[in-house]
Design a protein around this motif. Structure first.
Motif, PDB file in Angstrom:
ATOM      1  N   ASN A   1      49.081  42.782  52.391  1.00  0.00           N
ATOM      2  CA  ASN A   1      47.634  42.658  52.352  1.00  0.00           C
ATOM      3  C   ASN A   1      47.227  41.234  52.665  1.00  0.00           C
ATOM      4  O   ASN A   1      47.962  40.285  52.437  1.00  0.00           O
TER       5      ASN A   1
ATOM      6  N   THR B   1      41.963  39.835  50.410  1.00  0.00           N
ATOM      7  CA  THR B   1      41.907  41.121  49.712  1.00  0.00           C
ATOM      8  C   THR B   1      42.603  41.035  48.362  1.00  0.00           C
ATOM      9  O   THR B   1      42.118  41.556  47.356  1.00  0.00           O
ATOM     10  N   GLU B   2      43.742  40.356  48.348  1.00  0.00           N
ATOM     11  CA  GLU B   2      44.507  40.227  47.109  1.00  0.00           C
ATOM     12  C   GLU B   2      43.730  39.459  46.053  1.00  0.00           C
ATOM     13  O   GLU B   2      43.683  39.851  44.880  1.00  0.00           O
TER      14      GLU B   2
ATOM     15  N   LEU C   1      40.549  39.080  45.807  1.00  0.00           N
ATOM     16  CA  LEU C   1      39.381  39.838  45.354  1.00  0.00           C
ATOM     17  C   LEU C   1      39.765  40.822  44.258  1.00  0.00           C
ATOM     18  O   LEU C   1      38.995  41.031  43.312  1.00  0.00           O
ATOM     19  N   TRP C   2      40.948  41.415  44.369  1.00  0.00           N
ATOM     20  CA  TRP C   2      41.410  42.316  43.307  1.00  0.00           C
ATOM     21  C   TRP C   2      41.661  41.545  42.010  1.00  0.00           C
ATOM     22  O   TRP C   2      41.294  42.001  40.921  1.00  0.00           O
ATOM     23  N   VAL C   3      42.272  40.355  42.125  1.00  0.00           N
ATOM     24  CA  VAL C   3      42.514  39.529  40.939  1.00  0.00           C
ATOM     25  C   VAL C   3      41.193  39.128  40.295  1.00  0.00           C
ATOM     26  O   VAL C   3      41.020  39.209  39.070  1.00  0.00           O
ATOM     27  N   SER C   4      40.244  38.694  41.111  1.00  0.00           N
ATOM     28  CA  SER C   4      38.948  38.267  40.572  1.00  0.00           C
ATOM     29  C   SER C   4      38.164  39.442  40.000  1.00  0.00           C
ATOM     30  O   SER C   4      37.386  39.273  39.055  1.00  0.00           O
ATOM     31  N   LEU C   5      38.382  40.642  40.543  1.00  0.00           N
ATOM     32  CA  LEU C   5      37.701  41.822  40.005  1.00  0.00           C
ATOM     33  C   LEU C   5      38.184  42.120  38.593  1.00  0.00           C
ATOM     34  O   LEU C   5      37.377  42.443  37.701  1.00  0.00           O
ATOM     35  N   VAL C   6      39.488  41.999  38.362  1.00  0.00           N
ATOM     36  CA  VAL C   6      40.019  42.196  37.009  1.00  0.00           C
ATOM     37  C   VAL C   6      39.451  41.141  36.062  1.00  0.00           C
ATOM     38  O   VAL C   6      39.043  41.451  34.937  1.00  0.00           O
TER      39      VAL C   6
ATOM     40  N   CYS D   1      35.881  41.976  35.115  1.00  0.00           N
ATOM     41  CA  CYS D   1      35.782  43.041  34.107  1.00  0.00           C
ATOM     42  C   CYS D   1      35.982  42.477  32.698  1.00  0.00           C
ATOM     43  O   CYS D   1      35.287  42.866  31.754  1.00  0.00           O
TER      44      CYS D   1
ATOM     45  N   TYR E   1      41.194  30.146  46.759  1.00  0.00           N
ATOM     46  CA  TYR E   1      41.686  30.882  47.923  1.00  0.00           C
ATOM     47  C   TYR E   1      41.985  29.931  49.078  1.00  0.00           C
ATOM     48  O   TYR E   1      43.034  30.023  49.725  1.00  0.00           O
TER      49      TYR E   1
ATOM     50  N   TRP F   1      46.597  31.746  41.260  1.00  0.00           N
ATOM     51  CA  TRP F   1      45.319  32.423  41.021  1.00  0.00           C
ATOM     52  C   TRP F   1      45.174  32.806  39.552  1.00  0.00           C
ATOM     53  O   TRP F   1      44.100  32.631  38.960  1.00  0.00           O
TER      54      TRP F   1
END
Length: 536
Positions: free
Chosen positions: A24, A28-29, A31-36, A39, A139, A154
């Protein structure tokens, strides 16, 4: 006869070529870390928030209700505007949306100490959304690293427990400011000096306390960007100077537009008076764990000793431990410390990396130099807040994987820094949160560093057995004892002190945390200084 064999060999060679799976993209990677992380931050919205919540709400009201010429003179609330103009414009921008969510939130008088549910959700969400500047900054710094390396960095930055405590519980906007610092550092590491200097100038117009690293920027850019002979160097100096002047003109120039010359000068004077409140005293209400903790304790010990010996010396009062922000700078025996003294000490301690930057301005060293400058400001500065440790803890995460020694240093430093922030959350219901944040962070560091340097160790063993111990991530006996001491200080403050003193001496546990963490911070400063001197 040969052609079929060659064809067979080619065919056999092709059959052994296994296509590599496409990874990936880093964007993209992350963004997934920052999404967690987002939350987790959303879950903390109902938690405790400090008076800084009302400070920033009042700044929304000031910038929304008053003309620019009155932003830095309004005294409707004791929480007056004391950040540079760009941050005031940031609050002004947010106030337009705040007025749509809840108009009372931005009312100068009706909004005082206003805490409606829409207000709480709005302000919490603005901090969460602004953190994406931090995500972009980290990033940029790590996009060219390997997958494991960049993900570990990250996690260290985006899930920093100190940053979560200060911004998403206590309530501030350090995330996006540190993100701007990381963007500036990434530009310098890429050789884009003009961009790096420009972004740093913008950062200073958001929060002036980042100016501690300005001498490092000045010397590095002068020697690295303004090189190539007198004519070319002078031309680049003019370009860089013009960019910086343009930024400060955009920040402070609007004050020239409002009113006559005399009133304008008074306005700018008022802005700087708010930004640099030297009357607040040497130390903050809760002592930051820096050098001045030892200076204060030494003065108290000497004063009480002199009084017991029969000399007429005024015994020290509890002015340093009363928990109030005021002019807490008197000393009974030791010389009085002034802002100019602290400024001189900070500049003197930064001098080693300034000399290094002058002699050999290397891009790969700039992050280490900037982090060290902020460490000096924290250790020896005037009226330092404990939250200022984030200014060097976050940049040091970037170089934590450079060597096993860097990893060990960061492991101790980040734990000490986070523990020094515990008193910011003094209510019982938030204790499990801050404790679990620190425990999770320490566990992730341990797993990540052990895994990263275990790979390096296996490669080293094949060629040289003696390198095994040097490249392995282990906590030595001294480190274990110090961390156990942190645990002992915390147990005393939470369990033993209430039993021994009930409600008496409420500041004693805080003082013990400051003193004990100050030893860890002093070790970090000395360690960084040795690295600055040693590395080339």
């Amino acid at each position: 006869m040969n052609a079929p064999k060659n064809h067979h060999k080619q065919h056999q060679h092709q059959t052994h070529q296994i296509p590599k799976p496409k990874s990936n993209k880093p964007i993209t990677e992350i963004l997934w870390v920052s999404l967690v992380a987002t939350c987790i931050k959303l879950l903390l919205i109902p938690a405790y928030h400090s008076t800084d919540f009302e400070v920033h709400r009042n700044w929304l009201a000031i910038t929304h209700s008053l003309p620019l010429s009155q932003w830095y003179s309004d005294q409707t609330s004791p929480w007056t505007l004391d950040y540079p103009p760009f941050f005031a414009h940031f609050e002004h921008f947010l106030s337009f949306f705040a007025s749509l969510v809840d108009p009372i939130m931005v009312h100068l008088h009706l909004g005082l100490n206003y805490k409606s549910q829409p207000t709480i959700y709005f302000q919490r969400l603005t901090v969460i959304l602004s953190d994406f500047v931090l995500v972009f900054g980290i990033y940029r710094l790590t996009r060219n690293l390997g997958y494991k390396e960049r993900v570990l960095i990250w996690v260290l930055v985006i899930f920093s427990p100190g940053l979560v405590i200060v911004d998403h519980l206590h309530f501030q906007y350090n995330g996006f400011l540190l993100g701007m610092l990381l963007i500036s550092i990434s530009a310098l590491e890429e050789g884009k000096d003009l961009l790096g200097g420009f972004v740093f100038a913008v950062l200073l117009c958001f929060k002036h306390l980042f100016a501690v690293a300005a001498p490092v920027y000045f010397v590095y850019l002068l020697r690295h960007y303004c090189r190539g002979g007198f004519i070319r160097g002078f031309g680049r100096l003019v370009i860089m100077g013009s960019a910086v002047v343009a930024v400060f003109a955009a920040a402070y120039g609007p004050f020239l537009y409002h009113g006559q010359l005399l009133s304008t000068l008074l306005q700018i004077q008022q802005v700087f008076h708010r930004m640099f409140p030297f009357g607040r005293g040497l130390c903050h209400a809760y002592w930051a764990p820096n050098f001045w903790v030892f200076y204060i304790i030494l003065d108290k010990v000497l004063a009480f000793s002199v009084v017991k010996m029969g000399f007429s010396v005024q015994a020290p009062t509890a002015s340093f431990t009363g928990g109030l922000v005021g002019d807490s700078s008197p000393f009974a025996v030791l010389p009085r410390v002034t802002p100019m003294i602290t400024f001189s000490i900070v500049l003197l301690t930064i001098a080693p990396c300034l000399i290094k930057a002058w002699r050999d301005p290397q891009r790969r060293m700039i992050t280490r130099w900037i982090a060290y400058a902020y460490t000096c400001g924290f250790m020896f500065g005037w009226h330092v807040h404990e939250k200022a440790s984030l200014h060097f803890v976050i940049p040091l995460a970037i170089i934590a994987l450079k060597s096993v020694e860097d990893a060990k240093h960061y492991f101790y430093l980040s734990i000490v820094s986070c523990h020094s922030l515990f008193p910011l959350l003094f209510e019982a219901q938030e204790y499990p949160i801050k404790f679990l944040l620190l425990l999770l962070h320490a566990s992730l560091m341990w797993i990540g560093f052990s895994s990263h340097f275990a790979t390096t160790t296996r490669k080293a063993v094949e060629s040289e057995q003696t390198r095994y111990e040097k490249t392995r991530f282990v906590i030595g006996r001294f480190g274990k004892l110090y961390l156990l001491g942190l645990l002992a200080v915390e147990i005393y403050g939470q369990l033993v002190h209430p039993i021994l003193f009930t409600e008496r001496l409420p500041f004693l546990p805080l003082m013990l945390i400051s003193i004990y963490c100050a030893f860890g911070m002093m070790y970090s400063w000395i360690w960084q200084l040795r690295q600055i001197i040693k590395l080339h």
